[in-house]
Design a protein around this motif. Structure first.
Motif, PDB file in Angstrom:
ATOM      1  N   UNK A 148       0.706  -7.097   6.037  1.00  0.00           N
ATOM      2  CA  UNK A 148       1.145  -8.493   6.140  1.00  0.00           C
ATOM      3  C   UNK A 148       0.537  -9.379   5.063  1.00  0.00           C
ATOM      4  N   UNK A 149       0.172  -8.776   3.933  1.00  0.00           N
ATOM      5  CA  UNK A 149      -0.368  -9.545   2.805  1.00  0.00           C
ATOM      6  C   UNK A 149       0.533  -9.437   1.577  1.00  0.00           C
ATOM      7  N   UNK A 150       1.719  -8.839   1.741  1.00  0.00           N
ATOM      8  CA  UNK A 150       2.663  -8.716   0.632  1.00  0.00           C
ATOM      9  C   UNK A 150       2.451  -7.495  -0.247  1.00  0.00           C
ATOM     10  N   UNK A 151       1.545  -6.622   0.131  1.00  0.00           N
ATOM     11  CA  UNK A 151       1.224  -5.455  -0.694  1.00  0.00           C
ATOM     12  C   UNK A 151       2.391  -4.475  -0.741  1.00  0.00           C
ATOM     13  N   UNK A 152       2.985  -4.177   0.399  1.00  0.00           N
ATOM     14  CA  UNK A 152       4.136  -3.271   0.416  1.00  0.00           C
ATOM     15  C   UNK A 152       5.288  -3.807  -0.409  1.00  0.00           C
ATOM     16  N   UNK A 153       5.570  -5.074  -0.258  1.00  0.00           N
ATOM     17  CA  UNK A 153       6.643  -5.714  -1.033  1.00  0.00           C
ATOM     18  C   UNK A 153       6.368  -5.616  -2.531  1.00  0.00           C
ATOM     19  N   UNK A 154       5.118  -5.846  -2.928  1.00  0.00           N
ATOM     20  CA  UNK A 154       4.749  -5.768  -4.343  1.00  0.00           C
ATOM     21  C   UNK A 154       4.850  -4.335  -4.860  1.00  0.00           C
ATOM     22  N   UNK A 155       4.463  -3.350  -4.054  1.00  0.00           N
ATOM     23  CA  UNK A 155       4.575  -1.953  -4.472  1.00  0.00           C
ATOM     24  C   UNK A 155       6.043  -1.563  -4.698  1.00  0.00           C
ATOM     25  N   UNK A 156       6.926  -2.039  -3.835  1.00  0.00           N
ATOM     26  CA  UNK A 156       8.355  -1.767  -4.008  1.00  0.00           C
ATOM     27  C   UNK A 156       8.863  -2.455  -5.268  1.00  0.00           C
ATOM     28  N   UNK A 157       8.493  -3.710  -5.470  1.00  0.00           N
ATOM     29  CA  UNK A 157       8.937  -4.453  -6.654  1.00  0.00           C
ATOM     30  C   UNK A 157       8.430  -3.793  -7.935  1.00  0.00           C
TER      31      UNK A 157
END
Length: 132
Positions: free
Chosen positions: A81-90
């Motif tokens: 919930x800190x945006x890490x997964x989203x950043x890894x995908x991006x």
């Protein structure tokens, strides 16, 4: 929290197993050799680090010109919930470029996450399950 992202390193198998076990992703973490083989045969490994500690990983296989299967996305539970997964995908998608599509199969517990970060849901995917 100062998270750094890298595409130029394959983390130690033990560190990957720690992330998987913490994240809740279902992978054969009791089989270290299999996890090592999974990473040895991957094309793109995006990682997230808090100093020297691996906190997230996105592992993919691809042809670099048409399609990419993002086979693992895992973030330590205390970093979720800190945006890490989203950043890894991006970061993975940026590395692949615009002509390459990104596909993943979500665990039921994570299925509602992906539309929230801009991924489209598809209903016409098929699988032949592994036996082991």
């Amino acid at each position: 929290m100062n998270i750094t992202y890298r595409l130029d390193i394959t983390p130690a198998t033990s560190a990957v197993i720690e992330v998987y076990d913490s994240s809740g992703i279902n992978r054969p973490t009791n089989d270290e050799a299999r996890i090592a083989k999974m990473y040895a045969n991957s094309d793109v490994v995006a990682t997230a680090w808090d100093d020297e500690v691996l906190v997230g990983v996105a592992r993919s296989v691809t042809d670099y010109c048409y399609c990419c299967y993002l086979s693992d996305l895992a973030v330590r539970s205390d970093y979720q919930n800190a945006g890490i997964g989203k950043k890894l995908i991006a970061l993975t998608k940026e590395h692949l470029g615009d002509e390459c599509m990104l596909l993943l199969v979500a665990a039921p517990s994570a299925a509602n996450y992906y539309p929230k970060i801009g991924m489209d849901r598809i209903s016409d995917a098929f699988t032949i399950k592994r036996k082991v």
